[in-house]
Design a protein around this motif. Structure first.
Motif: not given
Lengths: 278, 278
Positions: B68-72, B84-89, B101-107
């Protein structure tokens, strides 16, 4: 760390910075008028002027030559083209010597046409540097390996980190050095460690400009010092901490901005930014 | 090394590859029609569809979600913006879990506005990942750190090498992994060593496309596999040599070429190139 704010004594202009604004003769005159003591000519500009005439003009204006740009391009013709590349590089070494340049900046070349063999290109670069080295040593011109930003790995230089350049220096011995350009290396998490590893003996040129947060062109959208995101004092502190005491050479390729401005304005801005943000 | 030529069983499409050609529902339908078993949705596309509806459509078409694209983006607001960034993540982690999704892609984010503090940004990223990790572990979603090409260090991600990503994994422990994209890492002279260091446990996503020898746009001029200079089999051999046995996920941002072509044509080309040049 040196105080740059008081005078221009360590400032040099790479002539690519004002390549659209005049002939080499005009650029030499402009640099001298701006009270800048150093110059680093590009090869096409010097050749257009004539090597002997360029050397004469530089001397007549009392400028110090801080480098000559550029040799390299070992990989363009693949292994079969290396001999021709070496011939051309030997001429570049001779031209560097003729203008009193302490070093020839080496943009080593990327992948040959149709090739995907990056390790092979890197190996060819090492071979090319080794083959060129006796001629360079005899001429008293240091081969300054310039690590280029990874975005140029395909088309310009397959040496992309200071670590690689240090490895090449380890392998090749006396007569090779490093041209460290903040534009190509500022992002590197290993930068400060590799600067320390390079040390005073290897760092033979220090190029400055800036990375614009919004970069619109891969090749020619470099920023004036202070207009971008590079922490120039941090990098200069590391370089001087390693013992470097030479020039800060401004090299800005900027077709969208600085190449469109008058020569005197660009040079005055270089002086002002050198004194205040570097 | 696996033989990809016989079927599509390890092929996945990152939905950014066809983001201009339709809604997520249409893209899901197209992927299934093309006989491609994997999908990795981008967040804006999933949100436009609705998370529950997207999850339902993916299941109904029998697709495997490969990421899943993307967090970070931990750094955009500086240290003050981290909460705020953490809440969204955390919401992104929940969405990833909702679609299986097995993973969240972190940009991970670049420099904050007006900042030149790259070491500070990197430190903030580590803090952000550490703070997010308990939520991700509880959700069973791996945080896949994606090293981005150094040309994005200022504006997208200050993690720019696989070595850095490995260091972060060392520091953070279980629940973090690496999304390895050939576009961002192909130039790295340390790539194969760092792939071996990462190993099977850490490499949780493998993204493919190509680097065009003449790249016209820093963000969205990626090439279709085979059209550029990346030695894809060499990198895949290293990744599989480290134990990776998951999907090859095609992610091509190409506003100048592939985003202008019909959905079916792009997907058919992905299949053909996956089977012949990867």
């Amino acid at each position: 760390m040196r105080d740059l704010s008081k005078d221009n004594r360590f400032l040099s202009i790479n002539t690519a910075t004002v390549r659209e604004q005049g002939t080499l003769a005009q650029i030499i005159d402009g640099i001298a008028r701006a009270g800048i003591p150093g110059i680093s000519p590009w090869r096409d500009q010097l050749q257009a002027c004539g090597v002997a005439e360029g050397a004469r003009l530089i001397r007549a204006h009392g400028l110090s030559v801080t480098g000559y740009c550029r040799g390299g391009w070992f990989t363009s013709g693949g292994a079969a083209g290396l001999a021709a590349a070496l011939d051309d590089n030997r001429r570049a070494v001779d031209e560097a010597a003729a203008i009193g340049a302490p070093c020839l900046v080496m943009v080593v070349g990327g992948l040959a046409s149709q090739s995907r063999d990056l390790p092979g290109a890197r190996s060819l670069v090492r071979d090319g540097l080794a083959a060129l080295l006796p001629h360079a040593r005899a001429a008293g011109v240091t081969l300054a390996i310039e690590p280029l930003h990874p975005m140029y790995a395909a088309d310009r230089a397959c040496v992309n980190t200071l670590s690689q350049a240090n490895d090449l220096c380890d392998a090749l011995g006396a007569g090779v050095g490093i041209a460290l350009d903040v534009y190509h290396t500022w992002w590197d998490p290993d930068l400060e460690r590799q600067i320390a590893r390079a040390g005073k003996d290897r760092i033979v040129a220090f190029h400055i400009c800036d990375w614009l947060a919004t970069t619109r062109d891969l090749l020619a959208d470099r920023g004036m010092m202070g207009d971008g995101v590079i922490d120039l004092p941090r990098i200069r502190a590391a370089v001087e901490g390693a013992g470097y005491d030479g020039f800060c050479e401004v090299e800005i390729l900027s077709k969208l901005d600085w190449w469109r401005r008058p020569l005197a304005e660009v040079l005055e801005t270089c002086v002002a930014r050198y004194r205040t943000v570097c």
